[in-house]
Design a protein around this motif. Structure first.
Motif, short mmCIF file in Angstrom:
data_model
loop_
_atom_site.label_atom_id
_atom_site.label_comp_id
_atom_site.label_asym_id
_atom_site.label_seq_id
_atom_site.Cartn_x
_atom_site.Cartn_y
_atom_site.Cartn_z
N LEU A 29 0.83 -1.21 0.00
CA LEU A 29 0.00 0.00 0.00
C LEU A 29 0.87 1.26 0.00
O LEU A 29 0.65 2.19 -0.78
N LEU A 30 1.88 1.27 0.88
CA LEU A 30 2.72 2.48 1.00
C LEU A 30 3.54 2.73 -0.27
O LEU A 30 3.84 3.87 -0.61
N LYS A 31 3.90 1.64 -0.95
CA LYS A 31 4.64 1.81 -2.22
C LYS A 31 3.67 2.05 -3.37
O LYS A 31 4.08 2.16 -4.53
N ASN A 32 2.38 2.09 -3.06
CA ASN A 32 1.33 2.25 -4.06
C ASN A 32 1.44 1.21 -5.18
O ASN A 32 1.29 1.50 -6.36
N LYS A 33 1.72 -0.02 -4.74
CA LYS A 33 1.82 -1.13 -5.69
C LYS A 33 0.66 -2.12 -5.51
O LYS A 33 0.64 -3.17 -6.14
N MET A 34 -0.25 -1.81 -4.58
CA MET A 34 -1.36 -2.75 -4.36
C MET A 34 -2.29 -2.70 -5.56
O MET A 34 -2.67 -1.63 -6.03
N ASN A 35 -2.62 -3.87 -6.07
CA ASN A 35 -3.58 -3.93 -7.17
C ASN A 35 -4.46 -5.17 -6.98
O ASN A 35 -4.32 -5.90 -6.00
N LYS A 36 -5.33 -5.39 -7.95
CA LYS A 36 -6.31 -6.48 -7.80
C LYS A 36 -5.62 -7.83 -7.62
O LYS A 36 -5.99 -8.61 -6.73
N LYS A 37 -4.58 -8.11 -8.42
CA LYS A 37 -3.93 -9.43 -8.35
C LYS A 37 -3.25 -9.64 -6.99
O LYS A 37 -3.43 -10.67 -6.35
N ILE A 38 -2.49 -8.63 -6.56
CA ILE A 38 -1.78 -8.77 -5.28
C ILE A 38 -2.80 -8.88 -4.15
O ILE A 38 -2.64 -9.67 -3.22
N SER A 39 -3.85 -8.10 -4.23
CA SER A 39 -4.84 -8.14 -3.15
C SER A 39 -5.50 -9.52 -3.08
O SER A 39 -5.72 -10.04 -1.98
N ILE A 40 -5.76 -10.15 -4.21
CA ILE A 40 -6.38 -11.48 -4.17
C ILE A 40 -5.43 -12.50 -3.55
O ILE A 40 -5.83 -13.34 -2.74
N ILE A 41 -4.13 -12.39 -3.86
CA ILE A 41 -3.16 -13.31 -3.25
C ILE A 41 -3.16 -13.13 -1.72
O ILE A 41 -3.20 -14.10 -0.96
N LEU A 42 -3.16 -11.88 -1.27
CA LEU A 42 -3.15 -11.62 0.18
C LEU A 42 -4.44 -12.13 0.84
O LEU A 42 -4.40 -12.69 1.94
N LEU A 43 -5.55 -11.94 0.16
CA LEU A 43 -6.83 -12.42 0.72
C LEU A 43 -6.80 -13.93 0.89
O LEU A 43 -7.19 -14.46 1.94
N ILE A 44 -6.29 -14.62 -0.12
CA ILE A 44 -6.24 -16.09 -0.04
C ILE A 44 -5.30 -16.53 1.09
O ILE A 44 -5.62 -17.42 1.88
N LEU A 45 -4.13 -15.86 1.20
CA LEU A 45 -3.19 -16.20 2.28
C LEU A 45 -3.84 -16.00 3.64
O LEU A 45 -3.68 -16.82 4.55
#
Ligand code: SF4
Ligand code: SF4
Ligand code: SF4
Length: 282
Positions: A29-45
């Protein structure tokens, strides 16, 4: 742990898992690199590790309920204060961590760490199609009404706990549904939590984050705290006011002056912005 005693064998790995997921989400988030794909990976984890592997123990609902029940025990037996209060400290520390993180970074815990929030978010993605430039939730209840319901439940929980000593939220806590793989020897004790979890998840197809926005006591505390959060999603000077972000936001928090108290950092607004004009910043 399920009866309220502090078990470091369960709690410490859980806390470490929370912390690791929180730090990873915050870095993106702080690097402003959060996007749909990364968020889905984090949600699954989040659903798999703190959720089904560690059984979602502790969770914010449990921590709040245990603290209130601790005060009930102190009211019943004031001389036992010095014995009861230390046993509440781990829960108080966990809750303070959740609250402090919310004041600093908004609802990152709710967005990417809480397994129940992640499960609801992931299911809500079925509803969301970024090519359709508006949110598609079948039931879209205004936040102000949801907050009245949530506040009512919160007050009811406190009154019932402090007067008759029943941990009402723990009885209906859908987080307990995550204990399915920890309780295989006594499946009967988790049938109700599994049913509750299933109801919440199925409802997520029609209402955005139903448990978070209608019932969760921590959701209400986080709603209040995140109004003052230091870091949040803000528009930059590149914004052309096209309002595309406002149409996709499931909680109607994407407008310019929003305090982002109900922003779950889902990044739908970021993904759809044609000018890359939404950043997570002070
Ligand atoms: S509001 Fe409650 S259930 Fe929802 S993500 Fe936050 S802590 Fe989890
Ligand atoms: S989508 Fe981007 S450009 Fe359009 S209103 Fe939102 S922030 Fe501004
Ligand atoms: S403002 Fe709305 S769309 Fe943007 S991250 Fe927050 S909840 Fe999602």
């Amino acid at each position: 742990m399920t009866n309220g005693t502090f078990n470091p064998i369960i709690m410490v790995p859980m806390f470490i898992a929370y912390l690791i997921l929180f730090v990873i989400a915050e870095i993106f988030l702080l690097k402003n690199k959060m996007n749909k794909k990364i968020s889905i990976i984090l949600l699954i984890l989040s659903i798999i590790i703190p959720g089904f592997i560690l059984g979602a123990l502790a969770n914010p609902v449990f921590a709040i309920q245990q603290i209130i029940m601790g005060f009930y025990n102190i009211i019943q037996n004031p001389v036992a204060f010095s014995m009861i209060f230390p046993s509440l400290l781990p829960m108080i520390i966990i809750l303070l961590f959740f609250i402090l993180s919310t004041i600093l970074f908004g609802r990152t815990f709710c967005a990417y760490v809480c397994p129940l929030g992640s499960a609801q978010e992931l299911i809500s993605r079925v509803q969301f199609k970024s090519k359709i430039k508006k949110s598609k939730y079948i039931v879209n209840i205004p936040s102000k009404y949801l907050n009245y319901v949530r506040l009512g439940f919160f007050i009811l929980m406190i009154i019932i706990a402090l007067t008759v000593g029943i941990a009402i939220f723990q009885l209906i806590n859908p987080f307990m549904g995550f204990t399915i793989f920890r309780n295989l020897t006594s499946i009967t004790t988790i049938i109700l939590p599994i049913i509750l979890l299933a109801i919440v998840l199925i409802s997520s197809l029609f209402i955005y984050r139903p448990w978070c926005r209608i019932f969760c006591p921590f959701g209400m505390i986080a709603w209040l705290m995140s109004r003052f959060s230091i870091f949040k999603l803000r528009r930059t000077a590149d914004c052309t006011d096209c309002k595309a972000c406002e149409k996709v936001c499931p909680t109607k928090e994407s407008y310019r002056e929003s305090k982002k108290s109900a922003c779950y950092q889902c990044v739908r607004c970021i993904d759809i912005c044609p000018n890359d004009a939404i950043k997570f910043k002070k």
